[in-house]
Design a protein around this motif. Structure first.
Motif, short mmCIF file in Angstrom:
data_model
loop_
_atom_site.label_atom_id
_atom_site.label_comp_id
_atom_site.label_asym_id
_atom_site.label_seq_id
_atom_site.Cartn_x
_atom_site.Cartn_y
_atom_site.Cartn_z
N ALA A 1 -20.98 -47.32 19.34
CA ALA A 1 -21.29 -48.44 20.24
C ALA A 1 -20.58 -48.22 21.57
O ALA A 1 -19.43 -47.78 21.60
N VAL A 2 -21.29 -48.52 22.66
CA VAL A 2 -20.74 -48.35 24.01
C VAL A 2 -20.62 -49.71 24.67
O VAL A 2 -21.58 -50.50 24.67
N ALA B 1 -23.66 -38.91 17.65
CA ALA B 1 -23.92 -40.35 17.72
C ALA B 1 -23.44 -40.93 19.04
O ALA B 1 -24.13 -41.73 19.68
N ALA B 2 -22.25 -40.53 19.49
CA ALA B 2 -21.69 -41.05 20.73
C ALA B 2 -22.54 -40.65 21.93
O ALA B 2 -22.75 -41.45 22.85
N LEU C 1 -24.36 -43.22 24.52
CA LEU C 1 -24.15 -43.21 25.97
C LEU C 1 -25.48 -43.23 26.71
O LEU C 1 -25.62 -43.93 27.72
N VAL C 2 -26.44 -42.47 26.23
CA VAL C 2 -27.77 -42.49 26.85
C VAL C 2 -28.40 -43.86 26.70
O VAL C 2 -28.99 -44.39 27.63
N GLY D 1 -27.22 -46.17 29.23
CA GLY D 1 -27.51 -45.82 30.62
C GLY D 1 -26.34 -45.27 31.38
O GLY D 1 -26.31 -45.30 32.62
N ILE D 2 -25.34 -44.73 30.68
CA ILE D 2 -24.19 -44.13 31.35
C ILE D 2 -24.62 -42.81 32.00
O ILE D 2 -25.25 -41.98 31.34
N PRO D 3 -24.30 -42.60 33.27
CA PRO D 3 -24.72 -41.36 33.94
C PRO D 3 -24.04 -40.13 33.35
O PRO D 3 -22.82 -40.09 33.21
N LEU D 4 -24.85 -39.14 32.99
CA LEU D 4 -24.35 -37.93 32.34
C LEU D 4 -24.74 -36.69 33.13
O LEU D 4 -25.81 -36.65 33.74
#
Length: 242
Positions: A43-44, A122-123, A127-128, A131-134
């Protein structure tokens, strides 16, 4: 030399994969990831204003919290938190949301081997989903060295206990970038790179490079599977060929 596996798999065969996104309503992003009977929820939460103590306020801060299936967190789980944090820091674009903290909570549902790679996968999916920028995605795998010298991939818990040594490897998702117009760099080509490597037990340099070769070859399946589960979350032109 070959090795007989109780579940009938060949040495390089992975267990069945399963992944679901948005599995937790209150998290900003979440995902479940299963490899055989090993299952992890991630979970993020965030980005939230402010960074943790001793973190650079000019960059985003990543926090990882590991929750075991039962009992209290111990030394091994603290090590997993550190490895996860460093891995996720390397794929996140930390300059986009400076002076913020993103928390990733990893909940172990069941451990039947290759737990840390399962948690990393899973992490990354979570994150995707948030919507965390990767910079790019990442896929993780466990490679084991049997007493016979045979290398096996994605071991069960029982297989892990019988192995002479094993290594957790994290590779960039093949030919995939989630940064538009990222342009060429002077770094090692992404398809040849490695993000994280953690070994347990003693193995020779040759054995290690054989593990790298076997692990990298298997990540094509992991990469294709991950992209297929993220089709609805990322623009099609950033997903690459499947």
């Amino acid at each position: 030399m070959e090795v007989d596996r109780e579940d009938g798999r060949t040495p390089t065969m992975l267990r069945p994969l399963a992944c679901s996104r948005t599995v937790l309503n209150r998290a900003h992003g979440s995902a479940s990831w299963s490899q055989g009977d090993t299952k992890v929820l991630a979970a993020v939460y965030g980005p939230k204003a402010g960074t943790k103590k001793n973190e650079n306020p000019e960059k985003a801060s990543i926090e990882v919290i590991w929750k075991p299936k039962i009992g209290q967190i111990g030394k091994l789980e603290r090590e997993y938190e550190m490895i996860l944090k460093r891995t996720l820091q390397s794929i996140c674009i930390l300059t986009v949301n400076p002076n913020t903290t993103t928390s990733i909570i990893v909940q172990v549902v069941n451990d039947d081997g290759a737990l840390l790679p399962c948690a990393i996968n899973a992490a990354c999916a979570a994150l995707v989903d948030a919507g965390i920028p990767l910079k790019h995605l990442a896929v993780a795998i466990c490679c084991c060295l049997a007493e016979t010298g045979c290398i096996i991939l994605d071991p069960t818990k029982l297989e892990e206990q019988k192995m002479k040594a094993f290594v957790y490897l994290v590779f960039p998702n093949s030919v995939l970038s989630v940064v538009q117009d990222s342009g060429p760099t002077n770094d090692e080509p992404m398809e040849h790179g490695i993000i994280t490597s953690v070994t347990h037990g003693a193995m020779s340099v040759d054995d290690y490079f054989n593990c790298l070769k076997s692990g990298r070859a298997a990540t094509a399946k992991l990469s294709n599977f991950l992209r297929s589960r993220l089709q609805n979350r990322l623009p099609s032109d950033l997903l690459g060929d499947t």
